[in-house]
Design a protein around this motif. Structure first.
Motif, mmCIF file in Angstrom:
data_model
loop_
_atom_site.group_PDB
_atom_site.id
_atom_site.type_symbol
_atom_site.label_atom_id
_atom_site.label_comp_id
_atom_site.label_asym_id
_atom_site.label_seq_id
_atom_site.Cartn_x
_atom_site.Cartn_y
_atom_site.Cartn_z
ATOM 1 N N VAL A 175 -5.878 -1.895 -15.322
ATOM 2 C CA VAL A 175 -4.494 -2.231 -15.373
ATOM 3 C C VAL A 175 -3.698 -2.368 -14.190
ATOM 4 N N PRO A 176 -3.953 -1.577 -12.967
ATOM 5 C CA PRO A 176 -3.307 -1.898 -11.842
ATOM 6 C C PRO A 176 -3.786 -3.282 -11.122
ATOM 7 N N VAL A 177 -5.038 -3.561 -11.172
ATOM 8 C CA VAL A 177 -5.592 -4.885 -10.795
ATOM 9 C C VAL A 177 -4.965 -5.865 -11.570
ATOM 10 N N LEU A 229 5.902 -3.261 -6.287
ATOM 11 C CA LEU A 229 5.029 -2.929 -7.276
ATOM 12 C C LEU A 229 3.570 -3.094 -6.774
ATOM 13 N N MET A 230 3.219 -4.210 -6.089
ATOM 14 C CA MET A 230 2.038 -4.401 -5.436
ATOM 15 C C MET A 230 1.373 -3.318 -4.650
ATOM 16 N N ARG A 231 2.328 -2.898 -3.787
ATOM 17 C CA ARG A 231 1.913 -1.533 -2.894
ATOM 18 C C ARG A 231 1.887 -0.660 -3.629
ATOM 19 N N GLY A 232 2.645 -0.206 -4.629
ATOM 20 C CA GLY A 232 2.756 1.157 -5.301
ATOM 21 C C GLY A 232 1.235 1.064 -6.193
ATOM 22 N N LEU A 233 0.983 -0.174 -6.910
ATOM 23 C CA LEU A 233 -0.203 -0.067 -7.673
ATOM 24 C C LEU A 233 -1.445 -0.068 -6.794
ATOM 25 N N ILE A 267 -4.597 3.176 -6.952
ATOM 26 C CA ILE A 267 -6.237 3.064 -6.975
ATOM 27 C C ILE A 267 -6.630 3.432 -5.677
ATOM 28 N N ASP A 268 -5.973 3.986 -4.857
ATOM 29 C CA ASP A 268 -6.272 4.755 -3.516
ATOM 30 C C ASP A 268 -6.897 3.236 -2.865
ATOM 31 N N GLY A 269 -6.212 2.063 -2.883
ATOM 32 C CA GLY A 269 -6.569 0.902 -2.273
ATOM 33 C C GLY A 269 -5.976 0.585 -0.762
ATOM 34 N N ILE A 270 -6.374 -0.400 -0.010
ATOM 35 C CA ILE A 270 -5.636 -0.874 1.198
ATOM 36 C C ILE A 270 -5.024 -2.044 0.873
ATOM 37 N N PHE A 271 -3.856 -2.460 1.115
ATOM 38 C CA PHE A 271 -2.969 -3.288 0.864
ATOM 39 C C PHE A 271 -2.651 -4.199 2.210
ATOM 40 N N ALA A 272 -2.827 -5.535 2.114
ATOM 41 C CA ALA A 272 -2.358 -6.219 3.245
ATOM 42 C C ALA A 272 -1.903 -7.519 2.836
ATOM 43 N N ILE A 273 -0.914 -8.147 3.633
ATOM 44 C CA ILE A 273 -0.089 -9.499 3.476
ATOM 45 C C ILE A 273 0.059 -10.288 4.592
ATOM 46 N N GLU A 274 -0.530 -11.439 4.556
ATOM 47 C CA GLU A 274 -0.253 -12.370 5.563
ATOM 48 C C GLU A 274 0.505 -13.659 5.372
ATOM 49 N N SER A 275 1.095 -14.182 6.363
ATOM 50 C CA SER A 275 1.795 -15.579 6.003
ATOM 51 C C SER A 275 1.492 -16.468 7.028
ATOM 52 N N ASN A 276 0.484 -17.279 6.694
ATOM 53 C CA ASN A 276 0.041 -18.486 7.845
ATOM 54 C C ASN A 276 -0.366 -19.538 7.123
ATOM 55 N N HIS A 277 0.494 -20.742 7.052
ATOM 56 C CA HIS A 277 0.297 -21.752 6.024
ATOM 57 C C HIS A 277 0.171 -21.455 4.523
ATOM 58 N N VAL A 288 0.499 -17.624 1.697
ATOM 59 C CA VAL A 288 0.692 -16.154 1.697
ATOM 60 C C VAL A 288 -1.015 -16.007 1.234
ATOM 61 N N THR A 289 -1.283 -14.641 1.941
ATOM 62 C CA THR A 289 -2.705 -14.132 1.352
ATOM 63 C C THR A 289 -2.340 -12.693 1.136
ATOM 64 N N ILE A 290 -2.816 -12.285 -0.186
ATOM 65 C CA ILE A 290 -2.715 -10.748 -0.434
ATOM 66 C C ILE A 290 -3.928 -10.404 -0.529
ATOM 67 N N LYS A 291 -4.553 -9.306 0.233
ATOM 68 C CA LYS A 291 -5.589 -8.592 0.063
ATOM 69 C C LYS A 291 -5.466 -7.121 -0.199
ATOM 70 N N ILE A 292 -6.542 -6.806 -1.300
ATOM 71 C CA ILE A 292 -6.443 -5.269 -1.621
ATOM 72 C C ILE A 292 -8.022 -4.880 -1.824
#
Length: 224
Positions: A112-114, A176-180, A184-194, A196-200
């Protein structure tokens, strides 16, 4: 054996009811959060909420159709979810979608969170990343195994990006993405370079059926 099978099915049915109840509570929380931000763009806000609800309801649909009611095949689920978002926003003509998905089984508490994270990230990219119609507009979704337990979800677009993602006030979708991810005890990262990239990155729980089939020593490690 019959008694064991009966007890197991009863447990699974109770678990499904429990998950559905939790999901309904999530729906209420999402709608409550959305109501605080409504303005003249009420229709768009409502559509976003409907897509969030769909992301969860699709999981229960997959469970209903599957013989294994304890886990979700994320490859099949995410493909259907992305197709729904394409149809919902009518974006199939000007945005190309690239999906690289391993066949990963997740239990419902993580599926569900994913699903909601993918929904938020793809929705933001469709709405804001491509102000101009170009042939090379692309959104990529990758969900891969890093090792036996850890997995990584990466959502990338090649759009206009975010000018100052660290300084800008976080949007509802980003919150919401950070909270979700925390759920799930995950690691959230966001980058903006040409774009947007979101990694969980997170550790995938072993579904109930696989726990039951695993050797006793491994079950202890997985449930510790």
């Amino acid at each position: 054996q019959l008694t064991h099978l009966r007890d197991e099915k009863e447990w699974l049915l109770k678990e499904i009811h429990h998950r559905v109840k939790n999901n309904l509570q999530t729906v209420l929380s999402l709608l409550e959060s959305q109501s605080r931000t409504l303005s003249n763009e009420a229709f768009d806000a409502l559509q976003e909420s409907q897509n969030r609800v769909y992301a969860m309801s699709l999981i229960h649909k997959k469970l209903y159709q599957s013989n294994d009611v304890s886990s979700i095949n994320t490859e099949d689920y995410l493909r259907d979810l992305v197709q729904h978002l394409r149809d919902s926003f009518g974006s199939s003509g000007n945005i190309r979608f690239s999906l690289q998905l391993d066949s990963i089984e997740l239990d419902v508490s993580q599926a569900v969170p994913v699903g909601l994270i993918v929904n938020e990230a793809v929705t933001n990219s469709i709405k804001y990343a491509f102000p101009h119609r170009k042939e090379d507009n692309e959104i990529s979704i990758s969900f891969k195994k890093l090792n036996e337990n850890s997995v990584i979800l990466v959502i990338t677009d090649n759009g206009v990006g975010i000018s100052t993602p660290k300084e800008s006030p976080p949007s509802l979708g980003l919150k919401l993405m950070r909270g979700l991810t925390e759920d799930i005890d995950g690691i959230f990262a966001i980058e903006s370079n040409h774009g947007v990239t979101i990694k969980i990155e997170f550790v995938a729980n072993m579904p109930f059926q696989k726990i039951a089939e695993a050797p006793a020593s491994r079950r202890i490690l997985q449930t510790a």
